[in-house]
Design an enzyme around this catalytic site. Sequence first.
Site, PDB file in Angstrom:
ATOM      1  N   ASN A   9     -30.767   9.120  42.170  1.00  0.00           N
ATOM      2  CA  ASN A   9     -30.730   7.329  42.354  1.00  0.00           C
ATOM      3  C   ASN A   9     -31.241   6.701  41.935  1.00  0.00           C
ATOM      4  OD1 ASN A   9     -30.367   4.664  42.859  1.00  0.00           O
ATOM      5  ND2 ASN A   9     -31.697   5.024  44.891  1.00  0.00           N
ATOM      6  N   LYS A  11     -31.864   4.354  40.644  1.00  0.00           N
ATOM      7  CA  LYS A  11     -32.649   2.372  40.685  1.00  0.00           C
ATOM      8  C   LYS A  11     -32.378   1.178  39.832  1.00  0.00           C
ATOM      9  CE  LYS A  11     -34.913   4.679  44.720  1.00  0.00           C
ATOM     10  NZ  LYS A  11     -36.476   4.939  45.299  1.00  0.00           N
ATOM     11  N   HIS A  96     -28.997   1.956  51.840  1.00  0.00           N
ATOM     12  CA  HIS A  96     -30.157   3.035  50.937  1.00  0.00           C
ATOM     13  C   HIS A  96     -31.620   1.821  51.699  1.00  0.00           C
ATOM     14  CE1 HIS A  96     -33.120   4.185  48.618  1.00  0.00           C
ATOM     15  NE2 HIS A  96     -32.252   4.625  48.319  1.00  0.00           N
ATOM     16  N   GLU A  98     -33.911   1.280  51.461  1.00  0.00           N
ATOM     17  CA  GLU A  98     -34.342  -0.363  50.263  1.00  0.00           C
ATOM     18  C   GLU A  98     -34.034  -1.360  50.224  1.00  0.00           C
ATOM     19  OE1 GLU A  98     -36.495   3.505  46.855  1.00  0.00           O
ATOM     20  OE2 GLU A  98     -34.954   1.382  46.681  1.00  0.00           O
ATOM     21  N   GLU A 168     -33.159   9.815  55.112  1.00  0.00           N
ATOM     22  CA  GLU A 168     -33.869   9.412  54.789  1.00  0.00           C
ATOM     23  C   GLU A 168     -34.720   8.239  55.270  1.00  0.00           C
ATOM     24  OE1 GLU A 168     -33.869   6.512  50.470  1.00  0.00           O
ATOM     25  OE2 GLU A 168     -32.534   5.782  51.897  1.00  0.00           O
ATOM     26  N   GLY A 177     -44.990   3.521  50.035  1.00  0.00           N
ATOM     27  CA  GLY A 177     -47.217   3.933  50.462  1.00  0.00           C
ATOM     28  C   GLY A 177     -47.556   4.880  51.050  1.00  0.00           C
ATOM     29  N   SER A 217     -38.555  11.544  48.603  1.00  0.00           N
ATOM     30  CA  SER A 217     -40.373  11.857  48.106  1.00  0.00           C
ATOM     31  C   SER A 217     -39.740  13.635  47.080  1.00  0.00           C
ATOM     32  CB  SER A 217     -41.469  11.803  48.940  1.00  0.00           C
ATOM     33  OG  SER A 217     -42.020  10.577  48.850  1.00  0.00           O
ATOM     34  N   GLY A 238     -34.849  10.344  44.181  1.00  0.00           N
ATOM     35  CA  GLY A 238     -35.254   8.699  43.918  1.00  0.00           C
ATOM     36  C   GLY A 238     -35.755   9.179  42.692  1.00  0.00           C
TER      37      GLY A 238
END
Length: 262
Positions: A9, A11, A96, A98, A168, A177, A217, A238
């Site tokens: 991906n 992005k 996804h 995000e 995910e 983070g 990750s 990603g």
Amino acid sequence: MKAFLVVGNLKMNLLTEAEGERYLGELKKAAYGKHLSGVQGVIAPPFIHLYRFAHLPTHFHLGAQDMHWEKSGAATGSISSSMLKHAGVEYVLLGHSERRSTLGETDALVRAKVDAALRENLVPIVCLGETREERERDTTTTVIARQLEATFAGLSLLQAEKVIVAYEPRWAISTSGTGLIPSTTDIFQVKVFIRKWFTEHFDAKLAERVRVLYGGSVNSIHLGSLSWEAEMDGVLVGKESLFPRELVKMMEMAERHIQSLA
């Protein structure tokens, strides 16, 4: 035997035409001459690069990062399933983490997109997973069950088999983070739960056939523990997918593992 999937991906990156061409050139060099009989790659670039990425190297297929649920019409800024199909897209990422967290995409919206993708014979890769707070409250399986129900309820066996699930955990993606990565046991337990859900809501054969990926990750250092050690059918990559050699390296690692089992 199902091919092990490595989905890249990209992005909101590769900002210019030159960057897109450079990425493609590096990918072709990295993949040249590789024998990957048990592994399949998918690259999902930004929409502006879809036509440029229509001719990917051997072992790679074209994916998209999202799509609208309507075939056409007044949906400013959106891309339809028929547009993706016309551009040569075979796979599409839906739901996804995000988009769920920053754009408020709901389970119902993701399901509408799944239906639209299936109508156009695109392969939906549906992302699902819990937030950090949901994991801390020990409600991971409750969340996963809700998302599976929203995605698959009412689908036929044939339709359901075409959908790929990407687990995910939203707290494990690089943009979260937290710096956290789930253990092999964590991922395996979710895979077992997903297989059980399909057995109960469809049948045991479908539970074995539906492909379940891990995303969050992913890199070559942790690839084994995040994928085949947890009995996953592939990975959704990603940040590391922005480095073509790293992506191909992961595919080669997966191929070696598959061959070691032969």
